[in-house]
Design an enzyme around this catalytic site. Structure first.
Site, mmCIF file in Angstrom:
data_model
loop_
_atom_site.group_PDB
_atom_site.id
_atom_site.type_symbol
_atom_site.label_atom_id
_atom_site.label_comp_id
_atom_site.label_asym_id
_atom_site.label_seq_id
_atom_site.Cartn_x
_atom_site.Cartn_y
_atom_site.Cartn_z
ATOM 1 C CB CYS A 162 -42.459 101.614 100.428
ATOM 2 S SG CYS A 162 -41.540 100.204 99.763
ATOM 3 C CG HIS A 302 -41.509 107.136 97.936
ATOM 4 N ND1 HIS A 302 -41.404 106.562 99.182
ATOM 5 C CD2 HIS A 302 -41.569 106.111 97.038
ATOM 6 C CE1 HIS A 302 -41.418 105.241 99.055
ATOM 7 N NE2 HIS A 302 -41.508 104.938 97.771
ATOM 8 C CD GLU A 313 -42.092 111.636 95.468
ATOM 9 O OE1 GLU A 313 -42.327 111.982 96.642
ATOM 10 O OE2 GLU A 313 -41.151 110.870 95.165
ATOM 11 C CE LYS A 334 -37.478 105.688 99.917
ATOM 12 N NZ LYS A 334 -38.300 106.863 100.255
ATOM 13 C CG HIS A 339 -36.846 102.185 99.455
ATOM 14 N ND1 HIS A 339 -37.612 102.438 100.576
ATOM 15 C CD2 HIS A 339 -37.733 102.052 98.417
ATOM 16 C CE1 HIS A 339 -38.892 102.465 100.229
ATOM 17 N NE2 HIS A 339 -38.977 102.243 98.932
ATOM 18 C CG PHE A 398 -44.558 97.181 95.577
ATOM 19 C CD1 PHE A 398 -44.132 98.229 94.786
ATOM 20 C CD2 PHE A 398 -43.754 96.062 95.669
ATOM 21 C CE1 PHE A 398 -42.929 98.154 94.099
ATOM 22 C CE2 PHE A 398 -42.554 95.979 94.985
ATOM 23 C CZ PHE A 398 -42.137 97.031 94.199
#
Length: 411
Positions: A162, A302, A313, A334, A339, A398
């Site tokens: 991502c 994010h 975050e 998002k 996403h 990831f």
């Protein structure tokens, strides 16, 4: 050091195609999430997605050529065409050896992979398309955009989950800074709303299961958040060296000034405790952009609407900004777009650029229940006018990947 500016943007997203429709919908807080229609959602624990609507590929790409492209490539080529039109860059007057392409994708041609695997199983190897490999592989977005534009300069595909498209934009920044190009078409594309990809994320329990409320199921930083919503699409920026842009009288949206790239080296899917890697990444973006943290007014977070991401975050932002963290705005768009995985950073980077240009911080929609671990100003439910001199856009992926780009109002 050579300065880099954004002179055009293009996008194909769940909340609009093209800058005007997209930005109008983002500013108004329109949600692009709804019940999944691409295939039957009933067997899956998650039944919602942020799908691109009303995409007519023939408006942008020759029908025969489009059939030889996976959907993520179609999105990328379309976004690039829209961005180039927005930039008013006349490719015929440019040295194409000095034009590059950097496009990230976390997964690549998932639609093609599943379609061709079904043909293999049902009809045998002789029925697998000769275009299977060049349709599926992740670098075909870059390849097709280069062919379309004649861009013969530095070309590369970033694959970092991502964080892919934020890495692509950051690497493009560095390439222009070191004089490897004058113009780079940069961004990301993803089209993974497929049964296999959906099943994989459902098995991980990474996606929301609040299927009865599609418009309110993605709630970043809210105490009731339970998982992300898969989106799809593409975003492309035209990045130019400043003097090159000025020489042709380009409209400058904002300046791209810094880039951070780190790894947690912690876990294949879970973020490091307290967002340690993300904090280092944001600090790197500030340092490379020579930005005082107290001068930042906005962060496009994010903000995936997953329990750990949003908590850590938030902690990372506090680590970097200290008390100033409570004065800046940190929204997750998002909540509207879903996403977009490898394309998320490109779309969110474009939102950040337009936020600077417009003096407007877009909202985090769907927020209802405060979380004591997430206590910053997330621009809840309604965007606000505010002067933005500096802004960051974060992407976390990831594998422990972290990427941040820093942007500034052009002066």
């Amino acid at each position: 050091m050579r300065r880099i500016v954004v002179t055009g943007v293009g996008m194909v997203t769940p909340v609009g195609i093209g800058k005007e429709e997209f930005w109008t919908n983002i500013k108004s807080g329109k949600c692009g999430i709804d019940r999944l229609t691409r295939f039957d959602p009933e067997p899956f624990t998650t039944k919602v997605a942020a799908e691109v609507k009303d995409f007519e590929v023939e408006k942008y790409i020759d029908k025969k050529e489009a059939k030889r492209m996976d959907l993520f490539v179609q999105y990328a080529v379309t976004s690039a065409k829209i961005a180039l039109e927005d930039s008013k860059l006349d490719l015929e007057k440019e040295d194409k050896n000095r034009i590059g392409v950097y496009i990230g994708s976390g997964i690549g041609g998932m639609t093609t992979l599943e379609d061709q695997h079904s043909k293999l199983v049902d009809k045998g190897p002789g029925r697998v398309s000769p275009f299977f490999i060049p349709m599926m592989i992740s670098n075909m977005a870059v390849g097709q955009v280069a062919i379309m534009t004649g861009a013969k300069g530095i070309n590369s595909t970033t694959v970092s989950a991502c964080a892919s498209s934020t890495n692509a934009i950051g690497e493009a920044l560095w390439a222009i800074q070191r004089d490897a190009a004058d113009v780079i078409i940069a961004g990301g594309a993803e089209a993974t709303i497929t049964p296999l990809a959906f099943a994989g994320f459902c098995s991980m329990k990474a996606m929301t299961t609040r299927n009865d409320d599609p418009k309110g199921c993605c709630t970043p930083f809210d105490a009731t958040r339970d998982g992300f919503v898969m989106g799809e699409g593409s975003g492309i920026m035209i990045l130019e060296e400043l003097e090159h842009a000025k020489a042709r009288g380009a409209n400058i949206i904002c300046e791209l000034v810094g880039y951070g790239c780190t790894n947690d080296a912690y876990d294949i899917v879970a973020p490091a405790e307290d967002g340690e890697g993300g904090a280092r990444c944001m600090q790197m973006a500030l340092d490379t952009g020579n930005i005082n943290p107290n001068d930042v007014q906005y962060i496009n977070a994010h903000g995936t609407s997953t329990p750990y991401n949003d908590k850590f975050e938030t902690a990372a932002i506090k680590t970097v900004f200290g008390e100033h963290a409570y004065k800046l705005k940190a929204s997750s768009t998002k909540s509207m777009t879903g996403h977009l995985l490898g394309a998320a950073g490109a779309i969110e980077g474009i939102i950040t650029a337009l936020a600077i240009q417009d003096g407007f911080a877009p909202p985090t929609i769907g927020y209802k229940t405060p979380d004591p671990d997430c206590d910053l100003d997330y621009v809840v439910n309604k965007g606000v006018d505010c002067d933005i001199d500096y802004a960051l856009s974060n992407s976390l992926g990831f594998g422990g990947h972290n990427a941040t780009i820093a942007m500034a109002k052009y002066r």
